[in-house]
Design a protein around this motif. Sequence first.
Motif, PDB file in Angstrom:
ATOM      1  N   ALA A   1      -1.877   5.596   2.649  1.00  0.00           N
ATOM      2  CA  ALA A   1      -2.830   4.549   3.044  1.00  0.00           C
ATOM      3  C   ALA A   1      -2.362   3.855   4.310  1.00  0.00           C
ATOM      4  O   ALA A   1      -3.153   3.593   5.228  1.00  0.00           O
TER       5      ALA A   1
ATOM      6  N   PHE B   1       0.848  -1.195   0.000  1.00  0.00           N
ATOM      7  CA  PHE B   1       0.000   0.000   0.000  1.00  0.00           C
ATOM      8  C   PHE B   1       0.881   1.242   0.000  1.00  0.00           C
ATOM      9  O   PHE B   1       2.089   1.160   0.211  1.00  0.00           O
TER      10      PHE B   1
ATOM     11  N   VAL C   1      -9.196  -0.427   2.400  1.00  0.00           N
ATOM     12  CA  VAL C   1      -7.876  -0.171   1.807  1.00  0.00           C
ATOM     13  C   VAL C   1      -7.517  -1.286   0.835  1.00  0.00           C
ATOM     14  O   VAL C   1      -7.581  -2.472   1.176  1.00  0.00           O
TER      15      VAL C   1
END
Length: 299
Positions: free
Chosen positions: A106, A102, A207
Amino acid sequence: MTKTAWVFPGQGSQVVGMGNDLLELPEAKAIAQQAADILGWSVAEICQSAEDKLSRTLYTQPCLYVVECLLADQMRAKGHQPALVAGHSLGEYVALYVAEVFSFSAGLQLVKRRAELMDSASDGMMAALIGFDCDQLTQQIEQTPDVVLANDNNAGQVVISGTIAAVETVLNIVKAKRAVKLNVSGAFHSPLMAAAATEFQAVLDQVSFSPAKVAILSNVDPTPATDAAVLKQRLIQQMTGSVRWREISLQLPELGIETVVEIGPGKVLTGLIKRTCPDLILKNVSNLGEISTVVDSEP
């Protein structure tokens, strides 16, 4: 070329003044501003504040994440990449960032919410035991409800977590060279964090995870993985599951790792690994100067 793993420490490794040199870099100032926009406060200011403030979970975890990500970015800017990554508790988020699972933002948003939930936890306690009878400890944990092995760091150092009464019971019975009650707000890495974990999962589900560019050894499952869904599931389990650092350490030489670089303040993880795997080459990077030292000493 030596096969190298990067490892990232978690809460407890923070020190006042960490990241000072990093945050003066032009490229770091943009990251620091991005962090301030997400957090609503300045990482640089908190890292310079009194130790009791920096050591509050709400601030500690985001500060460590930002500083360790910046250090790793500087390592990569020098052309270095790990063959494998792992992080201790909070440090696993840095490992996921370095493996490009990520983005920085994030990851920081996740860490921010994690820190808030853990900071507000008020049930239970944690205690570290050093120099103990492993069989006696295992037996006592099995016989005592509401206490678990939270951190299996190495053969001579563990952390237990649970209700105050349960942890006190174990401490009163199990003989150890040293027992230290940790200054934390709750029983982290135990079933007592189930409510917080459920709330956190709702944030985590939003996410998007990408497949890891390098293999990751997770806290709850110390086998190498790159699959995005697997890594997310392991992270979901992390808040209530044990940190199996001793097993992570044992995996390193089995996977052909010869050198381990701890990236972050202090030398907690290299100290733990040294006891478990004394033949590994261990290095530390806690500031810009140490990056040059590590790079110059590589074969």
